[in-house]
Design a protein around this motif. Structure first.
Motif, mmCIF file in Angstrom:
data_model
loop_
_atom_site.group_PDB
_atom_site.id
_atom_site.type_symbol
_atom_site.label_atom_id
_atom_site.label_comp_id
_atom_site.label_asym_id
_atom_site.label_seq_id
_atom_site.Cartn_x
_atom_site.Cartn_y
_atom_site.Cartn_z
ATOM 1 N N VAL A 22 -8.047 51.639 -16.429
ATOM 2 C CA VAL A 22 -9.378 51.117 -16.081
ATOM 3 C C VAL A 22 -10.430 51.979 -16.782
ATOM 4 O O VAL A 22 -10.726 53.100 -16.365
ATOM 5 C CB VAL A 22 -9.617 51.103 -14.555
ATOM 6 C CG1 VAL A 22 -11.008 50.580 -14.231
ATOM 7 C CG2 VAL A 22 -8.556 50.252 -13.863
ATOM 8 N N VAL A 23 -10.952 51.426 -17.886
ATOM 9 C CA VAL A 23 -11.851 52.187 -18.747
ATOM 10 C C VAL A 23 -13.202 51.476 -18.821
ATOM 11 O O VAL A 23 -13.260 50.274 -19.092
ATOM 12 C CB VAL A 23 -11.247 52.305 -20.172
ATOM 13 C CG1 VAL A 23 -12.193 53.043 -21.112
ATOM 14 C CG2 VAL A 23 -9.894 52.997 -20.124
ATOM 15 N N ASP B 204 -13.944 45.990 -23.030
ATOM 16 C CA ASP B 204 -13.710 45.248 -21.783
ATOM 17 C C ASP B 204 -14.839 45.478 -20.777
ATOM 18 O O ASP B 204 -15.321 46.604 -20.609
ATOM 19 C CB ASP B 204 -12.392 45.699 -21.139
ATOM 20 C CG ASP B 204 -11.171 45.191 -21.893
ATOM 21 O OD1 ASP B 204 -11.348 44.563 -22.953
ATOM 22 O OD2 ASP B 204 -10.054 45.433 -21.413
ATOM 23 N N ILE B 205 -15.221 44.405 -20.100
ATOM 24 C CA ILE B 205 -16.267 44.480 -19.072
ATOM 25 C C ILE B 205 -15.599 44.651 -17.710
ATOM 26 O O ILE B 205 -14.755 43.844 -17.321
ATOM 27 C CB ILE B 205 -17.154 43.218 -19.121
ATOM 28 C CG1 ILE B 205 -17.864 43.164 -20.479
ATOM 29 C CG2 ILE B 205 -18.127 43.177 -17.959
ATOM 30 C CD1 ILE B 205 -18.397 41.810 -20.846
ATOM 31 N N VAL B 206 -15.994 45.706 -17.034
ATOM 32 C CA VAL B 206 -15.349 46.064 -15.775
ATOM 33 C C VAL B 206 -16.173 45.549 -14.595
ATOM 34 O O VAL B 206 -17.393 45.648 -14.597
ATOM 35 C CB VAL B 206 -15.192 47.608 -15.721
ATOM 36 C CG1 VAL B 206 -14.859 48.075 -14.323
ATOM 37 C CG2 VAL B 206 -14.124 48.048 -16.714
ATOM 38 N N VAL B 207 -15.502 44.998 -13.600
ATOM 39 C CA VAL B 207 -16.207 44.516 -12.401
ATOM 40 C C VAL B 207 -15.766 45.338 -11.190
ATOM 41 O O VAL B 207 -14.577 45.410 -10.867
ATOM 42 C CB VAL B 207 -15.944 43.016 -12.162
ATOM 43 C CG1 VAL B 207 -16.625 42.553 -10.872
ATOM 44 C CG2 VAL B 207 -16.466 42.200 -13.346
ATOM 45 N N THR C 294 -11.757 44.706 -11.150
ATOM 46 C CA THR C 294 -10.973 45.845 -11.627
ATOM 47 C C THR C 294 -11.038 47.014 -10.661
ATOM 48 O O THR C 294 -10.167 47.870 -10.642
ATOM 49 C CB THR C 294 -11.533 46.350 -12.976
ATOM 50 O OG1 THR C 294 -12.410 45.389 -13.505
ATOM 51 C CG2 THR C 294 -10.434 46.648 -13.950
ATOM 52 N N ALA C 295 -12.119 47.073 -9.906
ATOM 53 C CA ALA C 295 -12.291 48.206 -8.993
ATOM 54 C C ALA C 295 -12.924 47.716 -7.698
ATOM 55 O O ALA C 295 -13.596 46.681 -7.663
ATOM 56 C CB ALA C 295 -13.151 49.279 -9.647
ATOM 57 N N GLY D 197 -3.943 48.189 -5.750
ATOM 58 C CA GLY D 197 -3.934 48.857 -7.058
ATOM 59 C C GLY D 197 -5.310 48.997 -7.672
ATOM 60 O O GLY D 197 -5.451 49.512 -8.790
ATOM 61 N N LEU D 198 -6.359 48.532 -6.962
ATOM 62 C CA LEU D 198 -7.716 48.632 -7.518
ATOM 63 C C LEU D 198 -8.185 50.093 -7.533
ATOM 64 O O LEU D 198 -7.886 50.856 -6.609
ATOM 65 C CB LEU D 198 -8.703 47.817 -6.675
ATOM 66 C CG LEU D 198 -8.538 46.293 -6.696
ATOM 67 C CD1 LEU D 198 -9.426 45.654 -5.632
ATOM 68 C CD2 LEU D 198 -8.881 45.731 -8.072
ATOM 69 N N ALA D 199 -8.946 50.453 -8.564
ATOM 70 C CA ALA D 199 -9.608 51.760 -8.566
ATOM 71 C C ALA D 199 -10.704 51.716 -7.494
ATOM 72 O O ALA D 199 -11.188 50.638 -7.140
ATOM 73 C CB ALA D 199 -10.218 52.023 -9.938
#
Ligand code: PEP
Ligand code: MN
Length: 350
Positions: free
Chosen positions: A89-90, A95-98, A124-125, A159-161
């Motif tokens: 998770v970067v 990549d666009i992180v949500v 993602t988180a 498994g989410l950050a």
């Protein structure tokens, strides 16, 4: 000031430049690169006299960083920083992180249900406050350590950050034990002892813009964290106070490309606090991604009408699922991709 060494500079020459910088009363930060090493000089508040350094053996060039935020500036580091929240998770890449979830952690059932719902929609988180900075001392203040334990449980389940806010130094140490990223909220953007503390902890930090802070002040606050040796900082535009009270805050979309020009740090947007109105969250989230944000943070609650904080701006899970579908299309249109949820393959639009 940045001292760029020649590509064939020897380690002895690099060490010598660091020694001279130290003798001048500053700190030298060597930054080895693919092509050549640069040595940053920190500790100055104005232009530094470079005469002792410029002609040392192995020195190719001396660059003066014109901005008051030194290590945060793009002059200091041209390539965008990538912050790793948890394995895979970067934030700061293509990549666009949500980051999605409720304003506050309220119960095991609430946070696990929320985590499963946002994970299923492609987040993602997970976000969730255990220590809440509330305007009134008589409103829900968060579950504290119990809330952090529940976040850790939701992380194990999905498994989410996990991202969670800290309000003081002791809280930051606790959050660092349970979460992947420590959030410093708008009300604490200029709490300099907290900034130094999260800098010393070395863990990823999500730094939100203060509600009356300029972009330069946001970047100077980030500088406090980097100055302690922690480069893992993500900035967050969450709206600023304005004369208009139709929305909770005024979403400063401009801040996204402006910060990206001035700084190498990744920037995300929080359309939930920026608007305070559920039906305005989706259009502003779409706009943030279109404007180039590296991610968004969105409040989602399984039953927003019963939320203990920020229910009026929290999306229903179905609304969030729909938003994620739209964001995938926008990301593709601008040559980016929505980051896959941990443990899943990316969803390709074909
Ligand atoms: C939050 O993220 O729940 C929060 C309190 O945000 P802000 O600090 O931006 O007001
Ligand atoms: Mn909130």
């Amino acid at each position: 000031m940045l001292v760029v060494m020649q590509s064939d500079a020897t380690q002895t020459q690099i060490d010598n430049v660091c020694r001279v910088i130290g003798e001048m009363g500053y700190k030298a930060v060597p930054m080895p690169g693919g092509q050549r090493t640069a040595i940053g000089l920190v500790g100055n508040d104005g232009r530094v006299d470079d005469s002792q350094v410029v002609s040392l053996p192995g020195v190719a060039q001396v660059i003066h960083v014109s901005q008051p935020f030194k290590q945060v500036s793009r002059e200091w580091k041209p390539e965008t920083t990538q912050v790793t929240l948890s394995p895979g998770v970067v934030i700061g890449g293509n990549d666009i992180v949500v980051i999605a979830g409720p304003c506050s952690v309220e119960s095991e059932q609430q946070i696990v249900t929320a985590a499963r719902a946002v994970r299923a929609a492609g987040a993602t988180a997970l976000r969730g406050g255990a220590f809440k900075p509330r305007s009134s001392p008589y409103t829900f203040q968060g579950l504290g350590v119990k809330g952090l334990e529940l976040l850790a449980l939701a992380k194990r389940e999905t498994g989410l950050a996990v991202v969670s806010e800290a309000m003081d130094e002791a809280g930051a140490e606790l959050v660092a034990k349970y979460a992947d990223c420590i959030q410093v909220g708008a009300r604490n953007m200029q709490n300099y002892s907290l900034l130094r503390a999260v800098g010393r902890l070395g863990r990823p930090v999500l730094l939100k813009r203060g509600m009356a802070a300029t972009i330069h002040e946001l970047l100077l606050s980030a500088e406090y964290i980097l100055a302690e040796g922690n480069p893992h900082v993500i900035l967050c535009e969450r709206g600023v106070r304005s004369f208009d009270n139709v929305t909770r805050n005024m979403f400063d979309l401009n801040a996204i490309p402006i910060v990206q020009k001035l700084s190498h740090l990744p920037i995300i947007a929080d359309p939930s606090h920026a608007t305070g109105l559920r039906e305005k969250v989706t259009p502003m989230a779409r706009a943030a991604v279109a404007a180039g944000a590296d991610g968004i943070m969105v409040e989602v609650h399984p039953t927003p009408e019963r939320a203990l904080s920020d229910g009026a701006q929290s999306l229903f899970p179905e609304q969030f699922t729909h938003l994620m579908m739209e964001l995938r299309l926008i990301a593709e249109a601008i040559g980016r991709r929505m980051a896959p949820s941990p443990g899943t393959a990316a969803v390709e639009i074909g």
